[in-house]
Design an enzyme around this catalytic site. Structure first.
Site, short mmCIF file in Angstrom:
data_model
loop_
_atom_site.label_atom_id
_atom_site.label_comp_id
_atom_site.label_asym_id
_atom_site.label_seq_id
_atom_site.Cartn_x
_atom_site.Cartn_y
_atom_site.Cartn_z
N CYS A 50 0.82 -1.22 0.00
CA CYS A 50 0.00 0.00 0.00
C CYS A 50 0.86 1.27 0.00
CB CYS A 50 -1.00 -0.03 1.15
SG CYS A 50 -2.41 1.05 0.84
N HIS A 106 -3.64 -5.54 2.07
CA HIS A 106 -3.30 -5.57 3.50
C HIS A 106 -4.03 -6.75 4.12
CE1 HIS A 106 -1.85 -1.42 4.22
NE2 HIS A 106 -2.77 -1.00 3.38
N1 GLN Z 1 -1.81 6.92 2.15
C1 GLN Z 1 -2.00 6.06 1.02
C2 GLN Z 1 -3.35 6.21 0.35
O1 GLN Z 1 -4.30 6.56 0.99
C3 GLN Z 1 -1.74 4.62 1.42
C4 GLN Z 1 -2.69 4.12 2.48
C5 GLN Z 1 -2.34 2.79 3.06
O2 GLN Z 1 -1.17 2.40 3.17
N2 GLN Z 1 -3.36 2.08 3.47
O3 GLN Z 1 -3.45 5.99 -0.82
#
Ligand code: GLN
Length: 249
Positions: free
Chosen positions: A99, A201
């Site tokens: 992510c 995730h």
């Molecule tokens: N901040 C990033 C987004 O919102 C990644 C979020 C995350 O790692 N869940 O795209």
């Protein structure tokens, strides 16, 4: 190689900042699956301001993070770790970004007026859209080896960023259920040899133990079948099945 002589060396990058949805569970799965096979395990940590040793680990792991944590890490990543990550990837080490970590493996992440520079290990760029976040359970089909049948990874995604593959980038997989890279392309993640980025995730590896084994094998430079089956993978199989069901598979 006898298993006692083998050791997986994993480097967690910014484990305090880049760790949402219990992404550290991925590290625990790697450690356990090595231990159950009599493979040694060494966890290295590389945080803010620290130089990265490109030869000191076989697998480099960068988890997910909120935009503000990513911003904190990004400059440091480029200054202190980019060159070493490229050297590590060039010698075949595994680099896994999840992510927010995936986004930083690419060229850039644009959030409003701000462009966050990534390490450019993979040909992708990400833009934070003025649109709803892409959230939910997800399943993707991946084919990691040409000669093996495709397999499914299941997980959970929650990202505001939309990731676009460059002309030379290969996706990690094809979306079966969920949004994936940008909600429209049908692709999820990116793969360049042993460099892998994904939005999954959950954390990723407890739900996909087979993929943990693939990563361990790739990092050790052996075939997954050389690791051997574990005698009891019942709980892991149930976790995978449950993640698939959650995604509507
Ligand atoms: N901040 C990033 C987004 O919102 C990644 C979020 C995350 O790692 N869940 O795209």
């Amino acid at each position: 190689m006898p298993s006692q002589a083998r050791k997986l060396r994993v480097c967690a990058l910014y484990p305090d900042l880049m760790n949402i949805y219990a992404d550290r569970g991925n590290l625990i799965v790697l450690e356990r699956r090595c231990a159950w096979r009599g493979i040694g395990f060494q966890l290295n940590v590389c945080g803010m301001g620290e130089q990265l040793d490109s030869d000191g680990s076989d697998l480099f792991y960068l988890g997910g993070g909120q935009d503000r944590d990513q911003l904190l890490c990004a400059a440091d990543l480029v200054s202190f770790k980019r060159a070493a990550l490229h050297r590590a990837a060039d010698r075949g080490a595994v680099v896994l970004g999840v992510c927010g970590g995936y986004q930083l493996l690419g060229h850039s992440y644009v959030v409003g007026e701000q462009e966050i520079t990534g390490v450019g290990l993979v040909d992708v760029h990400t833009v934070r859209a003025a649109a709803p976040r892409l959230i939910g359970n997800i399943a993707i089909e991946v084919q990691l080896e040409q000669q093996s049948p495709p397999r499914v990874l299941a997980g959970f995604e929650n990202h505001g960023g939309r990731t676009h593959l460059g002309a030379h980038a290969e996706p990690l997989g094809r979306v079966l259920k969920g949004h994936g890279n940008d909600g429209t392309s049908g692709y999820e993640g990116v793969r360049r040899a042993n460099v892998i980025g994904t939005y999954l995730h959950g954390p990723l590896l407890p739900k996909n133990a087979w993929f943990a084994d693939w990563l361990i094998a790739a990092a050790l430079g052996v075939q997954p079948r050389d690791l051997g089956e574990l005698p009891d993978d019942e709980l892991e199989s149930q976790a995978h099945a449950s993640a698939l069901r959650a995604a509507g598979m």
